[in-house]
Each structure stands twice: as structure tokens, then as C-alpha cells.
Motif scaffolding. Structure first.
Motif: not given
Ligand code: SF4
Ligand code: FES
Length: 386
Positions: A251, A315-316, A319, A321-322, A325, A327-328, A343, A347
């Protein structure tokens, strides 16, 4: 981590303390009134009535408070901001306070004299939205006659007055095939920037998702068109390409992360972390009539609720990428999964991702899209989209 900690009793302290972590921009929705009725409008389904709008003085105070807080840019938006007769008074105060002022307009209610006056008062930039560059199609999308001809005129005035211009082109099923012509139009208008903004499905757009969703093949093609044009027009026009969530794997960091860089003030003065956040239950929206902007930004419940990463679930939560992004999009998580702390279904790690993609594929494959529900104060009538 860039988490913003609450500052207790902020309003008792000098505002300068907040500047290091102030938002960059403030979207001022001066009114929800608008002569157009675009079915993807980002305004809420429940539109604010004219008699409940903030007064001139209240908006002027918002501008001064925004500058004190350290905000750099004010985006004067709506609805259609030019329907407010006091736009000049608001621009003047914003410019005097040192804010960079951007007018986001459909253009159809502007005159050359008014634009000239706004420039003299300090307006810095014009962002002109278009529906399509085909007259009939533009009319169908906006439910407004002869809008395109008027927009051409406005583009010409902006150029004559030597103001920077951005063309804002929301892209969807009904105009995606015209993208090359839309890009040509922006060049012809002398725009320094174009926003090729695939529709984001909140508010009215979510209501009209099945009528607006392009196919995956169309989206991929449009990305190629933008890439080619970007190279060809280097040094002429800058591209902002907003990719459509539904065909993504990761996201976007919606709003640059909740409560991190922007704030939104509604026509009635409610202060929101994002334009669609009123769709998230359990948030408390403070009003500029009751509380200082800086205090709301730092301590307001709605801003704190999803700021940073501490609110995240898996899963954020674990993660990598937390913090990229965040969590979008909370509003999209709410709309599709029923919980804003989930999430974002855009994603690929979201348990809802498959259903999310399937919805887009199913709706975009329909030979006859459903009728539009146009953005109206009372959206009772539906009109065929094709
Ligand atoms: Fe990871 Fe972003 Fe997906 Fe959450 S939304 S699981 S932070 S990639
Ligand atoms: Fe509200 Fe994305 S639209 S967080």
C-alpha cells in the motif's frame, strides 16, 4: 521512529516548540458547495450545509494559527472554493501570514479579474481539475455543461498572469483511454505539473467503485504511458502518478502516515487527520471553534489514535515496512475490513487482499457499469455512466 509524542498542556506553551514537528500542509475545505457533481468526490457523503460553514474571520484565524504552528502550504479547496465570496479575504490573510497558497479549483466559477485580484493578494499557485478532454465525456462525468471550454480559458488566464499551474486529472474507467490526450492538454495549458491520479476509493468514489474501476490491463498501460511521457517531457512538466491501490501489492503510506504531515479542516471547522477519516468510528474530531489548531495537531484524540506504529496489529506490527507505509490507509482498512487498525487490504500480506483484488477484477470486467450516484446534497437519483 518518527512517532509524535503528546505534549501535555501544549496550549500553555509557546507555539514555536511545535514547529519542528508541524504538519507541512493544511487542506482547507472552505465549503462543500460545488457546481459539479463528480461521482468520485473526496468529500463525505454527508455534505456540510452553507449555513454551517466557518465565517470569514474564523477561516482567517485558521490561517494565522496554521502559520504560527509552522505549516508551510495551504491548499484552498472544497467543494469549489471560489463559490465563497470571501476567498480574497482568506487568501490575503494566508499570504500575509507567510503561507504558500494553492487554489484547488474546477475553474468553472472563476473570472479573469478575480484570478488577477487573487494573485495580487498573494495567491501562489493554481491547481485546476479536469474530468476529461473530450467535451461530452467531461460533461457526463461532472454532470456540468461546457465545463471543459471554461477550463481551457482558466488555464490561459493562469498562464497570462504568470502563475504556476498544476493540472489535476483523476483517472478511472471512463477516461483512462484518453490519458495521452489528457497529458497533451496539460502541456498545451502550460502546466508545470500534472497529477495523474488514479481514483482512490473512499467516500463518493467508494459508492461508485463499480462504475469507475478500470481493468488491470488498462492500469498497466496507463503506467507505461506516464513513464514514456515523463521521459519525453523532462524539464517541461513534472508528473505525480497516483497508482491505483486495488492492483498494488504494497500500500501507499496514505497521507504520508496518519498525523505526520498534513491536516484537514472541514467547512464547519472540524479538524481531521485525513479527508475521509470521518468514516472511521470512534474518532473524536475537535473543532477550530473550540480548540487551538496546534493543540489539536499534537494532542487531539483523532490524530493520536493511529499516529506512528504503536497501534498496529500483525502483520504490520512486525513488518520491516511498518515505518515506510505505516500500514497503508486506515480509511480503506475500515471500509473493506471493518476495522481501521487492520492492515490495508491493498497489502499482499493482508488476509483480505485476495478478496480486495477480486472485487476490482470482477467490477472492471462488467461490460455495462452501473449508473453513477452523482455527488449531490441528496444523492437520490442515479444516472447511467455509459
Ligand atoms: Fe507491512 Fe505495510 Fe503490509 Fe503492514 S501494510 S504488512 S507494514 S507492507
Ligand atoms: Fe484516510 Fe487513507 S484516506 S488514511
Amino acid at each position: 521512529m518518527n512517532e509524535i509524542a503528546p505534549m501535555e498542556q501544549f496550549s500553555e506553551k509557546p507555539v514555536v516548540e511545535a514547529c519542528a514537528r508541524a504538519p507541512v500542509g493544511l487542506l482547507a475545505e472552505l465549503t462543500h458547495r460545488c457546481p459539479l457533481q463528480c461521482p468520485y468526490c473526496s468529500n463525505p457523503l454527508e455534505l456540510d450545509r452553507v449555513n454551517s460553514e466557518l465565517t470569514t474571520e474564523q477561516w482567517q484565524d485558521v490561517m494565522r494559527q496554521a502559520a504560527d504552528l509552522g505549516i508551510l502550504q495551504i491548499h484552498l479547496s472544497g467543494g469549489e472554493p471560489t463559490v465563497r465570496k470571501d476567498l480574497e479575504d482568506i487568501v490575503e490573510v494566508a499570504a500575509k501570514a507567510g503561507l504558500y497558497t494553492n487554489l484547488i479549483t474546477a475553474g468553472v466559477t472563476l473570472t479573469r479579474d478575480r484570478l488577477k485580484r487573487l494573485k495580487e493578494l498573494g495567491l501562489d499557485h493554481v491547481q485546476l481539475s479536469i474530468q476529461d478532454v473530450d467535451d461530452a465525456n467531461a460533461e457526463k462525468i461532472s454532470a456540468y455543461k461546457n465545463g471543459l471550454a471554461k477550463k481551457r480559458e482558466v488555464g490561459k488566464w493562469v498562464r497570462e498572469l504568470e502563475m504556476p499551474l498544476t493540472i489535476n486529472a483523476p483517472i478511472h474507467r471512463l477516461n483512462i483511454e484518453n490519458l495521452p490526450n489528457i497529458i497533451d492538454f496539460a502541456v498545451e495549458m502550460g502546466a508545470g505539473r500534472i497529477e495523474v491520479a488514479n481514483i482512490q476509493y473512499y467516500a463518493w468514489a467508494l459508492k461508485n467503485r463499480a462504475a469507475l474501476m478500470p481493468t488491470r490491463a488498462q492500469v498497466l498501460k496507463s503506467a507505461e504511458i506516464v513513464e514514456e511521457a515523463k521521459q519525453r517531457l523532462k524539464g517541461v512538466m513534472v508528473f505525480d502518478f497516483v497508482v491505483p491501490d486495488y492492483y498494488a501489492k504494497t500500500p501507499k503510506p496514505c497521507m504520508g502516515g496518519w498525523g505526520r504531515g498534513v491536516m484537514n479542516v472541514t467547512p464547519q471547522g472540524r479538524v481531521l487527520p485525513c479527508h475521509a477519516s470521518e468514516s472511521v468510528p470512534g474518532l473524536v474530531f475537535d473543532n477550530v471553534k473550540d480548540r487551538r489548531l496546534a493543540d489539536i495537531w499534537l494532542n487531539g484524540q483523532a490524530f493520536q489514535k493511529y499516529r506512528g506504529t504503536s497501534w498496529m496489529k500483525e502483520p504490520c506490527k512486525s513488518c520491516p515496512r511498518a515505518e515506510l507505509d505505516f500500514g497503508g490507509c486506515r480509511c480503506q482498512a475500515m471500509a473493506f475490513t471493518g476495522d481501521a487498525a487492520n492492515t490495508d487490504p491493498a497489502c499482499k500480506l493482508s488476509p483480505y487482499h485476495e478478496a480486495f483484488v477480486a472485487a476490482a477484477e470482477r467490477e472492471s470486467a462488467e461490460a455495462t457499469p452501473p449508473p453513477f450516484v452523482y455527488r449531490r446534497m441528496s444523492p437520490t437519483k442515479a444516472t447511467p455512466a455509459e
